[in-house]
Design a protein around this motif. Sequence first.
Motif, mmCIF file in Angstrom:
data_model
loop_
_atom_site.group_PDB
_atom_site.id
_atom_site.type_symbol
_atom_site.label_atom_id
_atom_site.label_comp_id
_atom_site.label_asym_id
_atom_site.label_seq_id
_atom_site.Cartn_x
_atom_site.Cartn_y
_atom_site.Cartn_z
ATOM 1 N N PRO A 294 -9.494 0.084 -1.654
ATOM 2 C CA PRO A 294 -9.964 -0.351 -2.980
ATOM 3 C C PRO A 294 -9.980 0.793 -3.991
ATOM 4 O O PRO A 294 -9.647 0.591 -5.158
ATOM 5 C CB PRO A 294 -11.375 -0.879 -2.699
ATOM 6 C CG PRO A 294 -11.375 -1.221 -1.259
ATOM 7 C CD PRO A 294 -10.475 -0.221 -0.606
ATOM 8 N N GLN A 295 -10.365 1.982 -3.542
ATOM 9 C CA GLN A 295 -10.395 3.117 -4.448
ATOM 10 C C GLN A 295 -8.990 3.478 -4.924
ATOM 11 O O GLN A 295 -8.784 3.828 -6.088
ATOM 12 C CB GLN A 295 -11.045 4.320 -3.750
ATOM 13 C CG GLN A 295 -11.298 5.517 -4.660
ATOM 14 C CD GLN A 295 -12.290 5.198 -5.758
ATOM 15 O OE1 GLN A 295 -13.235 4.439 -5.540
ATOM 16 N NE2 GLN A 295 -12.074 5.757 -6.946
ATOM 17 N N TRP A 296 -8.028 3.384 -4.001
ATOM 18 C CA TRP A 296 -6.628 3.673 -4.397
ATOM 19 C C TRP A 296 -6.137 2.641 -5.409
ATOM 20 O O TRP A 296 -5.459 2.983 -6.377
ATOM 21 C CB TRP A 296 -5.745 3.677 -3.161
ATOM 22 C CG TRP A 296 -4.295 3.930 -3.470
ATOM 23 C CD1 TRP A 296 -3.702 5.135 -3.661
ATOM 24 C CD2 TRP A 296 -3.266 2.936 -3.637
ATOM 25 N NE1 TRP A 296 -2.356 4.974 -3.937
ATOM 26 C CE2 TRP A 296 -2.058 3.629 -3.927
ATOM 27 C CE3 TRP A 296 -3.245 1.550 -3.574
ATOM 28 C CZ2 TRP A 296 -0.859 2.968 -4.148
ATOM 29 C CZ3 TRP A 296 -2.043 0.888 -3.789
ATOM 30 C CH2 TRP A 296 -0.865 1.584 -4.075
ATOM 31 N N LEU A 297 -6.454 1.365 -5.168
ATOM 32 C CA LEU A 297 -6.035 0.331 -6.120
ATOM 33 C C LEU A 297 -6.661 0.557 -7.489
ATOM 34 O O LEU A 297 -6.010 0.389 -8.527
ATOM 35 C CB LEU A 297 -6.435 -1.055 -5.600
ATOM 36 C CG LEU A 297 -5.660 -1.631 -4.412
ATOM 37 C CD1 LEU A 297 -6.282 -2.949 -3.976
ATOM 38 C CD2 LEU A 297 -4.188 -1.833 -4.761
ATOM 39 N N LYS A 298 -7.906 0.965 -7.500
ATOM 40 C CA LYS A 298 -8.676 1.067 -8.743
ATOM 41 C C LYS A 298 -8.310 2.298 -9.565
ATOM 42 O O LYS A 298 -8.216 2.223 -10.796
ATOM 43 C CB LYS A 298 -10.159 1.066 -8.422
ATOM 44 C CG LYS A 298 -11.069 1.033 -9.640
ATOM 45 C CD LYS A 298 -12.528 0.933 -9.210
ATOM 46 C CE LYS A 298 -13.458 0.877 -10.412
ATOM 47 N NZ LYS A 298 -14.880 0.784 -9.987
ATOM 48 N N SER A 299 -8.070 3.406 -8.896
ATOM 49 C CA SER A 299 -7.856 4.641 -9.663
ATOM 50 C C SER A 299 -6.838 5.588 -9.049
ATOM 51 O O SER A 299 -6.553 6.642 -9.624
ATOM 52 C CB SER A 299 -9.190 5.392 -9.803
ATOM 53 O OG SER A 299 -9.747 5.677 -8.514
ATOM 54 N N GLY A 300 -6.308 5.249 -7.903
ATOM 55 C CA GLY A 300 -5.388 6.159 -7.242
ATOM 56 C C GLY A 300 -3.987 6.103 -7.818
ATOM 57 O O GLY A 300 -3.633 5.226 -8.617
ATOM 58 N N ASN A 301 -3.171 7.072 -7.393
ATOM 59 C CA ASN A 301 -1.771 7.145 -7.806
ATOM 60 C C ASN A 301 -0.905 7.396 -6.590
ATOM 61 O O ASN A 301 -1.402 7.590 -5.472
ATOM 62 C CB ASN A 301 -1.566 8.255 -8.844
ATOM 63 C CG ASN A 301 -2.199 7.921 -10.173
ATOM 64 O OD1 ASN A 301 -1.945 6.864 -10.735
ATOM 65 N ND2 ASN A 301 -3.047 8.815 -10.680
ATOM 66 N N GLY A 302 0.406 7.422 -6.815
ATOM 67 C CA GLY A 302 1.322 7.738 -5.733
ATOM 68 C C GLY A 302 1.493 6.612 -4.743
ATOM 69 O O GLY A 302 1.650 5.445 -5.125
ATOM 70 N N LEU A 303 1.431 6.951 -3.453
ATOM 71 C CA LEU A 303 1.778 5.994 -2.408
ATOM 72 C C LEU A 303 0.628 5.825 -1.427
ATOM 73 O O LEU A 303 -0.073 6.795 -1.109
ATOM 74 C CB LEU A 303 3.038 6.468 -1.684
ATOM 75 C CG LEU A 303 3.630 5.550 -0.616
ATOM 76 C CD1 LEU A 303 5.143 5.536 -0.720
ATOM 77 C CD2 LEU A 303 3.201 5.999 0.781
ATOM 78 N N TYR A 304 0.445 4.605 -0.940
ATOM 79 C CA TYR A 304 -0.530 4.306 0.113
ATOM 80 C C TYR A 304 0.254 3.752 1.297
ATOM 81 O O TYR A 304 1.030 2.790 1.166
ATOM 82 C CB TYR A 304 -1.571 3.287 -0.359
ATOM 83 C CG TYR A 304 -2.764 3.183 0.571
ATOM 84 C CD1 TYR A 304 -3.963 3.804 0.253
ATOM 85 C CD2 TYR A 304 -2.695 2.479 1.774
ATOM 86 C CE1 TYR A 304 -5.067 3.724 1.099
ATOM 87 C CE2 TYR A 304 -3.762 2.401 2.631
ATOM 88 C CZ TYR A 304 -4.959 3.025 2.290
ATOM 89 O OH TYR A 304 -6.051 2.955 3.138
ATOM 90 N N TRP A 305 0.009 4.360 2.499
ATOM 91 C CA TRP A 305 0.790 3.988 3.687
ATOM 92 C C TRP A 305 -0.094 3.264 4.697
ATOM 93 O O TRP A 305 -1.090 3.800 5.175
ATOM 94 C CB TRP A 305 1.384 5.237 4.329
ATOM 95 C CG TRP A 305 2.226 4.965 5.538
ATOM 96 C CD1 TRP A 305 3.020 3.880 5.766
ATOM 97 C CD2 TRP A 305 2.361 5.809 6.688
ATOM 98 N NE1 TRP A 305 3.650 3.978 6.981
ATOM 99 C CE2 TRP A 305 3.269 5.162 7.571
ATOM 100 C CE3 TRP A 305 1.811 7.039 7.053
ATOM 101 C CZ2 TRP A 305 3.622 5.710 8.802
ATOM 102 C CZ3 TRP A 305 2.181 7.590 8.274
ATOM 103 C CH2 TRP A 305 3.079 6.929 9.137
ATOM 104 N N ILE A 306 0.306 2.025 5.033
ATOM 105 C CA ILE A 306 -0.337 1.245 6.094
ATOM 106 C C ILE A 306 0.566 1.322 7.312
ATOM 107 O O ILE A 306 1.684 0.791 7.290
ATOM 108 C CB ILE A 306 -0.550 -0.215 5.671
ATOM 109 C CG1 ILE A 306 -1.493 -0.294 4.467
ATOM 110 C CG2 ILE A 306 -1.090 -1.042 6.823
ATOM 111 C CD1 ILE A 306 -1.663 -1.701 3.913
ATOM 112 N N CYS A 307 0.109 1.977 8.366
ATOM 113 C CA CYS A 307 0.922 2.096 9.581
ATOM 114 C C CYS A 307 0.230 1.371 10.730
ATOM 115 O O CYS A 307 -0.992 1.193 10.736
ATOM 116 C CB CYS A 307 1.173 3.556 9.940
ATOM 117 S SG CYS A 307 -0.282 4.467 10.488
#
Length: 1103
Positions: A294-307
């Motif tokens: 949620p924090q990445w969606l709200k204010s993060g940048n770049g890439l988020y990796w779900i492995c």
Amino acid sequence: MDPLASISAAASILSVIQFSGSLLKTVREIHQSTSGLSVENANIEQSCRELDQKAKGLATFARENIQSFPSGEDGEELIRISEKCVAASQDILHSLDKVRATERKIISESDGGPPTLQEIRPGEKADSIQRRRLKTFRQALKVVWRKDEAAKASKTLSELRGELEFHLLSTLQKGQVTSLVMADDRFQALKRSNQELVRRILENSAVFMEETRGRIDALQKTTESSLLKAVSRLSERIPSDREIDADVKRSVLGSLHFPSIFQRYEEVNPAYQSTYQWIFQTDGEDSMDWSSFPQWLKSGNGLYWICGKPASGKSTLMRYIIDSDRRDDLLRCWASGRDLDIFTFFFWKSGTASQRSLQGILRSILYQYLSKYPDQTRAIFPEQYDGLYRKQAFSQTLRSTYTQWNMKTLESAFEKMVELASERKFCLFVDGLDEYEGDHTRIAEFLVKVTAEHDHVKICASSRPWVEFENIFKGYPTLRLQDLTKTDIEIYISGRLNVSKAFVVLQEKQPHEAKKLISSIVKMASGVFLWVKLVLNSLLKGLDLDDDFEDLTNRLRCLPRGLEELYTHILKTIDPPFYLEEAAMTFELLRTVRQHENLATIQTRDDEWSGGVMSLEALALADRKNTKVLHNGSSCVDPREFLTTLCLQTERRLKSRCMGLIEVSGHKGELPQHHTVSYIHRTLVDFLEKRQTRDMIRDAIQDEHFSPNLSMARSCVFNVQLTLADGRREPSLAVWKLVELTMIFASGTEQEHSDELVSILEQLDSVLSTHRKQYDSSDYHWSTERSLHGNDIVNMAERESDTLLSFCIEQGIINYVQVVLRQDPGDAPGVITRRPLLDYAVSPLLEEPSSNTRIQMCKLLLEQGSSPNQRYKLEQPFRELSSWERVLSYLNTLLHHQSSHRALLAAVRQPVWLDLIMTFILHGARLTMFAIRDGSGDLVATMAPTSVLHAIYLLGAPSMNSEALKRLLEQRHLADHARHSDSVSSSRPQRRQNGSRQPSHNEHSHSRREEAISWPSREDDTTVRTDTSPTKRKAASSSLQKGWIQIEQAHIAARASSSSTEQYHSEQTYGTFSAAATLLQPAGERSSSTLLSTLLGCCRCVE
């Protein structure tokens, strides 16, 4: 001025204005029309030149006779109107000159000038070429003459017409006109009836002028002028700028789209009940051992990796995120009031090529973006947009041209799209990077690069925890799915077990044992959802057999903990054995569909046959158990009801035979025949392709008559039969797609099933032929349907002799053709028909020269007796060519355009092609020179087969195959030489008693072959004679052969190095040389030295 002359001059000007006004009216309508065109006989420039000359002549006439007018004002007014007419005509001609300049520019940009021999399209006649050229005029006219300019010119002519009509009426109303006219000698010379007519006209001039005006208006509406008709038809069918723009945008968007673009997303199962809700959890973020999503969606940048591990639920989690409103709320916080774009893509290795490639993801994202922002089409695809715009400007419809996108264009377009979105926020969700078919490092680096270079873009991606991804995504926010799904797995296990009434009863009696069983499953699963799903299938089956907790525990203990081991266990425990056989057949059918995926995608054009997925209807009709049912009266029942029952029965059998390894999915309320059948997971596909598993599946199938390709062909035929039973007259496009798929599967059917294949295809032929009689009274075969030929216009003159056999030849159904030609000699290729069967095989070969199937089909027909020299009158610029001559012409074209046809030239130099060429020669293909003539019979080019074959196969490094061809050519040469020498000896003319010689027939006319060019008879030259004994003749021939080949090779090398502008002339020149060599070569009477000298002189002469 003579009053009658004044009236005549005014009337002439009036006709000019009427003509010009009609022309300008059509120009205005060009900007308002919406459709294409069909022009007949348009010569606008000539007509406008005549208009200009007439206007100038009238102006000069008015100036020279101004003193003769009854009133000076009348003369000056006529001069003023005449000068205005001259100016108006000059404006029109000036605009037409600009149109011509623009037209030349468009022609230069589009095809580089007048059509050359190589540019003439097969089947296109002269009038078709003219119509194609005329399109550029319409486009130029629209570009140069704007709507407002045309309206302004039209208004000017309208005003001139009004002024002239008023002038004419004023002149006629003057009293002296009547008396002067009636006193004129010419009036007195008229017949009494005509004098009375003129008098009445003059006395009632007002009424006459009104009638004249009405007649002129009527004439303007009903004119038969060929120019006005042509331009009027042109104007009716040219679309407006707005319509062209909309069509081009739709075309680009349509070419980016592919039918399976959202299929994988739709196939992924939605999250079970309340699972995966933790992904949006914000409480206790500091204590999490994974990066806060949620924090990445709200204010993060770049890439988020779900492995996560294979089958751990990554795709289900991605779909849950995409479907959640919570995701959008958090991303809007990140956008901070700016526009937000969210796009998705799911890779799928078991799907189509577009679903597992970089090209597919780029097309998908660009399609989603342009669907939302169509006005940015030109900015993203400028070259494609402009090219399509020019083509569409004068076409009624615009097909999607850019269906074969290259990576350079797509990557450039993607970069432009990202830059255009810089004022917005852009978030992309990509699932299954490990299912990408290519360099996984490259796809990972591509995503990282996009986010690094554009801070308004961020990406959420999922994949297996492979080293390539770990190295590149190191340092980015991430989570390990299998570490976070323990609670979700417990929810899933409890939910599914509680569906069983037997488990609910056991749980009430022994709650502790129930909890213990669930905990054991969770622990053994290690985060793999799919393993849990398959295990639960086994436990639920045990509950149906009254297993208690001890039995269930023992059942669980017997199940392997690995997925592949579990797959093996499931297959081995399928009982009874014939259940395993039916499961193995199902696996083979799905595998066959996946193998034919790319070919099916091409053939069906606007639909894709997704690999690893097929309709439940297709599987039901392929089931061997349903064959007897379909043959026994299926036409007596409602087709929809019959298919529904059949599909429901098939679905039940899948559950019992495949033990959950094959899934059936579909939307709620959808008819079962529209449901899809697919593998449970990609890991199953990988498992089934292992050699050990393949052996197990093949051993399980005991039915000798089973063939997956044959079964799928049968399924398509039965589907056609049931579809046509719905009462429609003309078959729908879906029917023709089924026919195409039938041919695709038929081409892969094994030889041992040829007899059954013949039966199935003859059933298809019977069904379609019978149905065709309901809507078409012609005798043409159903295979002439346009939809079976890429929707191209079918030349029916070339299709009069089409049959099922010719269609199967075109489609490459070798086994069918072989059986039919063996069973029915009446269909043998040697039988003369309007179109030789060999030509049906050669045509697709030249379109797919690398297809081994096409090559084998040609060889089969040659071996079955088809003549390579049988000529056929083509509906093309080249009037008559045999199949062998068409092949040679194709090779010669590749030779002349090596720079642009390197891949094709490499294909025809492969050993299989060389083998085909030798097969042609062995079956009598002529090696004598032949002529290519156009539709009017004029000579276009000459071609020497031997020179073409030497240039393609014998120049360069020798090989075993090329040496074989060389020996074959030498053998043919010696055989032809011996045959010709024997012919000359037997027909040598007898000398008269007085020493003179009686002319022979050959001396009067030389026609060695029907297709050869006529050359002067060499027997007329009797100055050089040698001993023609067999020994000397053979020696001379051998020496001559070597010398001739040396000269020919030198000339070919010189021709190959010539510039492209000299290629056509070089071909003509070399043809002349080869013709002379061919005629001189067998002359046994000449010495080798003399003949070689002659050849060298001929070579120097023509060069």
